[in-house]
Design a protein around this motif. Structure first.
Motif, short mmCIF file in Angstrom:
data_model
loop_
_atom_site.label_atom_id
_atom_site.label_comp_id
_atom_site.label_asym_id
_atom_site.label_seq_id
_atom_site.Cartn_x
_atom_site.Cartn_y
_atom_site.Cartn_z
N PRO A 12 0.78 -1.22 0.00
CA PRO A 12 0.00 0.00 0.00
C PRO A 12 0.82 1.29 0.00
O PRO A 12 0.25 2.36 0.03
CB PRO A 12 -0.78 -0.12 1.31
CG PRO A 12 0.14 -0.87 2.22
CD PRO A 12 0.99 -1.75 1.37
N GLU A 13 2.14 1.21 0.00
CA GLU A 13 2.86 2.46 0.20
C GLU A 13 2.60 3.50 -0.89
O GLU A 13 2.36 3.17 -2.04
CB GLU A 13 4.37 2.24 0.36
CG GLU A 13 5.02 1.47 -0.75
CD GLU A 13 5.47 0.10 -0.27
OE1 GLU A 13 4.59 -0.68 0.14
OE2 GLU A 13 6.66 -0.17 -0.32
N GLN A 14 2.65 4.73 -0.47
CA GLN A 14 2.37 5.84 -1.39
C GLN A 14 3.56 6.14 -2.29
O GLN A 14 3.40 6.60 -3.41
CB GLN A 14 2.05 7.12 -0.59
CG GLN A 14 0.78 7.04 0.21
CD GLN A 14 -0.43 7.48 -0.57
OE1 GLN A 14 -0.33 8.35 -1.41
NE2 GLN A 14 -1.56 6.88 -0.32
N GLN A 15 4.76 5.92 -1.77
CA GLN A 15 5.95 6.19 -2.59
C GLN A 15 6.26 4.95 -3.39
O GLN A 15 6.79 3.98 -2.87
CB GLN A 15 7.17 6.56 -1.74
CG GLN A 15 7.07 7.90 -1.08
CD GLN A 15 6.16 7.85 0.13
OE1 GLN A 15 6.15 6.88 0.87
NE2 GLN A 15 5.39 8.90 0.32
N LYS A 16 5.92 5.00 -4.65
CA LYS A 16 6.12 3.83 -5.48
C LYS A 16 7.53 3.86 -6.05
O LYS A 16 7.94 4.83 -6.67
CB LYS A 16 5.10 3.82 -6.62
CG LYS A 16 3.69 3.59 -6.13
CD LYS A 16 3.51 2.17 -5.68
CE LYS A 16 2.17 1.95 -5.01
NZ LYS A 16 2.05 0.63 -4.39
N PHE A 17 8.24 2.80 -5.79
CA PHE A 17 9.55 2.62 -6.41
C PHE A 17 9.53 1.17 -6.88
O PHE A 17 10.03 0.28 -6.24
CB PHE A 17 10.66 2.89 -5.39
CG PHE A 17 12.03 2.93 -5.98
CD1 PHE A 17 12.41 3.97 -6.82
CD2 PHE A 17 12.97 1.95 -5.69
CE1 PHE A 17 13.68 4.01 -7.37
CE2 PHE A 17 14.24 1.99 -6.22
CZ PHE A 17 14.60 3.03 -7.06
N LEU A 18 8.81 0.98 -8.02
CA LEU A 18 8.42 -0.37 -8.41
C LEU A 18 9.59 -1.32 -8.61
O LEU A 18 9.54 -2.47 -8.21
CB LEU A 18 7.59 -0.31 -9.69
CG LEU A 18 6.19 0.28 -9.47
CD1 LEU A 18 5.56 0.67 -10.79
CD2 LEU A 18 5.31 -0.72 -8.75
N ARG A 19 10.68 -0.78 -9.19
CA ARG A 19 11.80 -1.70 -9.45
C ARG A 19 12.36 -2.24 -8.14
O ARG A 19 12.82 -3.37 -8.09
CB ARG A 19 12.86 -1.00 -10.30
CG ARG A 19 13.36 0.28 -9.72
CD ARG A 19 14.02 1.15 -10.76
NE ARG A 19 13.03 1.78 -11.65
CZ ARG A 19 13.32 2.74 -12.51
NH1 ARG A 19 14.55 3.16 -12.64
NH2 ARG A 19 12.39 3.27 -13.26
N GLY A 20 12.26 -1.43 -7.07
CA GLY A 20 12.70 -1.88 -5.75
C GLY A 20 11.69 -2.85 -5.15
O GLY A 20 12.05 -3.90 -4.62
N GLN A 21 10.41 -2.49 -5.26
CA GLN A 21 9.37 -3.35 -4.68
C GLN A 21 9.38 -4.73 -5.31
O GLN A 21 9.21 -5.74 -4.64
CB GLN A 21 8.00 -2.71 -4.89
CG GLN A 21 7.80 -1.47 -4.03
CD GLN A 21 6.44 -0.86 -4.25
OE1 GLN A 21 6.09 -0.46 -5.35
NE2 GLN A 21 5.65 -0.79 -3.21
N ILE A 22 9.58 -4.76 -6.63
CA ILE A 22 9.56 -6.05 -7.33
C ILE A 22 10.78 -6.88 -6.92
O ILE A 22 10.69 -8.09 -6.70
CB ILE A 22 9.46 -5.85 -8.86
CG1 ILE A 22 8.09 -5.23 -9.20
CG2 ILE A 22 9.65 -7.17 -9.60
CD1 ILE A 22 7.91 -4.85 -10.65
N ALA A 23 11.93 -6.21 -6.75
CA ALA A 23 13.12 -6.94 -6.29
C ALA A 23 12.88 -7.49 -4.89
O ALA A 23 13.26 -8.61 -4.57
CB ALA A 23 14.34 -6.02 -6.30
N TRP A 24 12.20 -6.70 -4.07
CA TRP A 24 11.93 -7.09 -2.69
C TRP A 24 11.04 -8.32 -2.61
O TRP A 24 11.18 -9.17 -1.74
CB TRP A 24 11.29 -5.88 -1.99
CG TRP A 24 10.97 -6.08 -0.54
CD1 TRP A 24 11.80 -5.84 0.51
CD2 TRP A 24 9.72 -6.53 0.02
NE1 TRP A 24 11.15 -6.11 1.68
CE2 TRP A 24 9.88 -6.54 1.41
CE3 TRP A 24 8.50 -6.92 -0.54
CZ2 TRP A 24 8.86 -6.93 2.28
CZ3 TRP A 24 7.49 -7.32 0.33
CH2 TRP A 24 7.68 -7.31 1.71
#
Ligand code: UDP
Ligand code: MG
Length: 322
Positions: A178-190
């Motif tokens: 749900p985070e507001q700060q999207k940093f998709l390449r990081g989220q997907i790696a995570w």
């Protein structure tokens, strides 16, 4: 009957003032999709508050091809949010994320899809080289990705944008973050699972110009850092200790000079310098804390990530946004 067994490929494209690229992009996407006989497709254009005729261009295409969907935002929310909205609405078994300006070449689509079919949950395309981008942009990007990797635990692939294919499994997990700060390449790696890399030479933008100013890039970089690392906060603490230790040593030295050697200068230079030094460090530390607090505040407000003006996607995908 045959139709039901087919898998669906969704292609999500954020669009901000790309009127000159859209119809050409659509044609070349169709060409690549035609090579994937066993797939149904869906193209989701997310119009991120364009001020030109991008939306009209997309609508013309979608009138003739019902597989072309659009989501029109009420204003510009930024590329990361636009991609997230596309993922929210996309229905495919696989989702490709790509830019509208041909910098993420459509010719790579068949390779991405076949690697995903082999069981990779994420296949991302790493930029071997970047053409037509300024030296400063390339340099700052290079430094940023390396610095970010240094200070995070989760390994975010170097020199990689958002151009990639993700499986339905990864998309569903992303939708729950749900985070507001999207940093998709990081989220997907995570998120993890099986991730694979392919390499490509990043071509120049065909038409229009880059919408990423240095200001936007800076915000994006700080989002990435604050979402994935507490290092700056720890660094502020470290600076505090470091300066205190120096101050303590200086104090001992000053006492020694004053009481034992009895030789001391009455200069104000050292005084002013240390005041400025400590003042500077305090401001930096407060600033770092402020960056985190402002993001916490943003998340607590729980505003919707984006507001849709109109769309031809079927609703239901997005109950939690409304
Ligand atoms: N984009 C967007 N919203 C923005 C800025 C860009 O949706 O506020 C889209 C843009 O239309 C393109 C992609 O994001 O499809 C990448 O943008 P751009 O080419 O300007 O970035 P660059 O390739 O220079 O990093
Ligand atoms: Mg571009």
């Amino acid at each position: 009957m045959q139709e039901i067994l087919k898998k669906t490929l969704s292609i999500v494209i954020p669009v901000f003032n790309e009127e000159k690229n859209i119809s050409a992009l659509y044609k070349s996407l169709l060409l690549e999709i035609s090579k994937l006989e066993i797939f149904n497709y869906e193209i989701v254009f997310v119009n991120d508050g364009s001020t030109d005729h991008s939306l009209e261009e997309i609508k013309i295409i979608s009138q003739n091809d019902s597989k072309v969907k659009y989501i029109d935002f009420s204003r510009n929310f930024g590329q990361q949010v636009a991609i997230s909205a596309g993922i929210d609405y996309a229905k495919g078994d696989y989702i490709i994320l790509m830019d509208a300006d041909f910098q993420d070449p459509p010719e790579l689509i068949p390779e991405l899809v076949s690697l995903a079919e082999e069981g990779n949950d994420v296949v991302y395309a790493k930029r071997k080289s970047r053409k037509g981008e300024s030296f400063l942009k390339k340099l700052t990007a290079k430094i940023f990705y390396r610095f970010l990797n240094l200070i995070t635990n989760c390994k975010i692939p170097l020199d990689t944008g958002d151009f990639r294919i993700i499986s339905r499994k990864v998309a569903d997990i992303l939708k729950q973050m749900p985070e507001q700060q999207k940093f998709l390449r990081g989220q997907i790696a995570w998120i993890g699972f099986r991730q694979k890399m392919i390499e490509y030479d990043r071509p120049v933008r065909t038409k229009g110009r880059s919408n990423y100013s240095y200001g936007k890039m800076m915000k994006f970089a700080i989002d990435g850092i604050t979402s994935f690392s507490d290092f700056p906060l720890k660094f502020a603490t470290f600076l505090g200790f470091f300066v205190s230790i120096i101050a303590f040593i200086l104090m001992l030295w000053a006492l020694y000079q004053r009481l034992i050697v009895k030789e001391y200068v009455q200069g104000w230079t050292s005084l002013i310098l240390s005041v400025l030094f400590i003042g500077g460090i305090q401001l930096i530390s407060i600033g770092i804390i402020g960056e985190y607090i402002s993001r916490i505040a943003g998340n607590i407000r729980k505003r919707p990530l984006y507001i849709v003006n109109e769309t031809n996607c079927e609703e239901n995908k997005d109950e939690d946004k409304k």
